[in-house]
Design a protein around this motif. Structure first.
Motif, PDB file in Angstrom:
ATOM      1  N   THR A   1       0.841  -1.191   0.000  1.00  0.00           N
ATOM      2  CA  THR A   1       0.000   0.000   0.000  1.00  0.00           C
ATOM      3  C   THR A   1       0.878   1.244   0.000  1.00  0.00           C
ATOM      4  O   THR A   1       1.837   1.339   0.793  1.00  0.00           O
ATOM      5  CB  THR A   1      -0.925   0.026   1.234  1.00  0.00           C
ATOM      6  N   PHE A   2       0.583   2.197  -0.912  1.00  0.00           N
ATOM      7  CA  PHE A   2       1.276   3.481  -0.979  1.00  0.00           C
ATOM      8  C   PHE A   2       0.304   4.591  -0.602  1.00  0.00           C
ATOM      9  O   PHE A   2      -0.890   4.525  -0.919  1.00  0.00           O
ATOM     10  CB  PHE A   2       1.781   3.755  -2.409  1.00  0.00           C
ATOM     11  N   TYR A   3       0.847   5.610   0.048  1.00  0.00           N
ATOM     12  CA  TYR A   3       0.053   6.815   0.310  1.00  0.00           C
ATOM     13  C   TYR A   3       0.976   8.023   0.291  1.00  0.00           C
ATOM     14  O   TYR A   3       2.049   8.019   0.917  1.00  0.00           O
ATOM     15  CB  TYR A   3      -0.648   6.742   1.662  1.00  0.00           C
TER      16      TYR A   3
ATOM     17  N   VAL B   1       5.108  10.395   3.232  1.00  0.00           N
ATOM     18  CA  VAL B   1       5.043   9.124   2.515  1.00  0.00           C
ATOM     19  C   VAL B   1       4.719   8.002   3.487  1.00  0.00           C
ATOM     20  O   VAL B   1       5.276   7.940   4.593  1.00  0.00           O
ATOM     21  CB  VAL B   1       6.374   8.835   1.796  1.00  0.00           C
ATOM     22  N   PHE B   2       3.817   7.135   3.056  1.00  0.00           N
ATOM     23  CA  PHE B   2       3.460   5.956   3.852  1.00  0.00           C
ATOM     24  C   PHE B   2       3.531   4.735   2.944  1.00  0.00           C
ATOM     25  O   PHE B   2       2.969   4.731   1.845  1.00  0.00           O
ATOM     26  CB  PHE B   2       2.049   6.092   4.433  1.00  0.00           C
ATOM     27  N   LEU B   3       4.251   3.708   3.410  1.00  0.00           N
ATOM     28  CA  LEU B   3       4.405   2.479   2.640  1.00  0.00           C
ATOM     29  C   LEU B   3       4.240   1.284   3.569  1.00  0.00           C
ATOM     30  O   LEU B   3       4.951   1.176   4.577  1.00  0.00           O
ATOM     31  CB  LEU B   3       5.788   2.424   1.962  1.00  0.00           C
TER      32      LEU B   3
ATOM     33  N   THR C   1       6.237  -1.452   7.912  1.00  0.00           N
ATOM     34  CA  THR C   1       5.595  -0.186   7.562  1.00  0.00           C
ATOM     35  C   THR C   1       6.638   0.917   7.582  1.00  0.00           C
ATOM     36  O   THR C   1       7.381   1.063   8.571  1.00  0.00           O
ATOM     37  CB  THR C   1       4.468   0.153   8.547  1.00  0.00           C
ATOM     38  N   TYR C   2       6.699   1.697   6.493  1.00  0.00           N
ATOM     39  CA  TYR C   2       7.632   2.804   6.386  1.00  0.00           C
ATOM     40  C   TYR C   2       6.830   4.100   6.328  1.00  0.00           C
ATOM     41  O   TYR C   2       5.802   4.184   5.640  1.00  0.00           O
ATOM     42  CB  TYR C   2       8.501   2.694   5.129  1.00  0.00           C
TER      43      TYR C   2
END
Length: 377
Positions: free
Chosen positions: A158-160, A173-175, A186-187
């Motif tokens: 999932t990207f955000y 950024v959320f990965l 989770t990054y």
């Protein structure tokens, strides 16, 4: 070439062009609607749509050529019979075998065109089409990172991105990577950049934190980082991918490196040989389709009620030809020594056409009126 042969060939090619145009248009419209929606939705220009359409046309033409040859043969034979032209030619001494000569030449010419398609145009166009699709997919990597949306480019990922600045900086950024069943990572970072390297596109995150949750012992690990790069090439196939399916490989490679191609594609050696010999069998099917359409209608002769039954019979013969193909498919794929069975459907088609022409060459027995016979006695 006799004048009759030129006349029939001209009629066949005119109708062949018409039916080919109609069938190709039907196939193209069905594919173009899906292709247009996908490319336009991704923001691609109309030139890319036209390019993809042109690259897919050779394979579409390959599919419709036997059907067009059959339809042209049936239509021209029906018209020649309804206008009594065949009756006139038979009255001058032309046998069914002689009448079939222009149809056979027509099938050969269509088969030569089919040979060019199967041996060169179709594999080359499909390979180029796949390359361009992968290239477009690679260029879409930035578009996968959409502002304020959760994007799922692959199962478990999932990207955000909250915001993308005009300078190309990705804010907040959320990965989330859940592809490993035993661990979820989770990054999150303040900034991020999308970088294209020789090894593939990468997402560079700056000033963030990585959290890893192990499900086996339920432990959570947190790691702060100043900068961290995450490869997204595994999520998007790049244009340099070396995998090539069977239909995109040249014929000589299928024959000379059968085992290597089978190992590279995950197919059996029999399947590789089936693909190779099928490229020679498909041109023969064009000749078969034309001869079956002509010979079946010639058996019925002239009739005021038309040749509807003969047309149905010709279609049934084509169904039987296709049935022969389905019967021999599994044996050929399981045993490479049975590769001659690939041509079984063509042999069956030629035999059926020859049998129909032999029936048409037999002198018809005229039934005598019983009352006249008794009066003569």
């Amino acid at each position: 070439m006799a004048r009759f042969d030129r006349y029939v060939l001209s009629q066949l090619f005119v109708l062949f062009g018409f039916f080919s145009l109609v069938l190709v248009s039907v196939y193209w419209i069905n594919r173009a609607v899906i292709l247009f929606d996908r490319l336009i939705a991704d923001g691609q220009p109309a030139s890319v749509f036209l390019e993809f359409t042109a690259l897919s046309l050779p394979n579409v033409v390959r599919l419709v050529l036997p059907m067009s040859a059959f339809a042209a043969s049936v239509y021209v034979t029906n018209r020649l019979a309804s206008e009594s032209e065949l009756v006139v030619m038979q009255a001058t001494g032309y046998s069914p075998w002689r009448l079939a000569r222009p149809v056979f030449i027509f099938g050969l010419l269509v088969g030569v065109f089919m040979m060019a398609l199967t041996q060169y145009l179709v594999p080359t166009s499909l390979e180029q089409l796949r390359f361009r699709e992968n290239e477009i997919s690679g260029s879409l990597s930035a578009q996968l990172l959409r502002e304020g949306e959760f994007v799922h480019p692959s199962n478990g990922v999932t990207f955000y991105i909250r915001e993308i600045t005009p300078e190309g900086v990705l804010k907040d950024v959320f990965l989330s990577d859940r592809r490993n069943q035993n661990r979820t990572t989770t990054y999150s970072s303040v900034d991020g950049f999308l970088v294209t390297e020789a090894s593939g596109p990468k997402l560079v995150m700056v000033n963030g934190i990585a959290q890893s949750l192990r499900k086996d012992n339920r432990t959570l690990t947190k790691t702060k980082f100043t900068d961290f790069s995450y490869s997204i090439s595994a999520l998007i196939d790049g244009p340099g991918s070396i995998f090539k399916p069977l239909d995109q490989r040249p014929t000589y490679e299928l024959f000379l490196a059968t085992d290597a191609v089978a190992a590279a594609t995950g197919k059996s050696p029999g399947r590789v040989l089936e693909e190779a010999h099928g490229r020679f069998n498909q041109p023969l099917l064009c000749v078969v389709a034309a001869l079956i359409g002509f010979s079946t209608l010639l058996v019925g002769g002239f009739s005021r009620f038309g040749v509807g039954r003969q047309i149905i019979g010709a279609i049934l013969l084509l169904v039987l030809v296709k049935l022969v193909e389905s019967i021999v498919t599994d044996p050929v794929r399981n045993n490479t020594q049975l590769w001659p069975l690939v041509y079984a459907q063509s042999v069956f088609g030629f035999a059926a056409a020859a049998f129909m022409l032999r029936l048409a060459a037999r002198p018809r027995r005229r039934r005598k009126d019983a009352s006249l016979q008794e009066a003569a006695v």
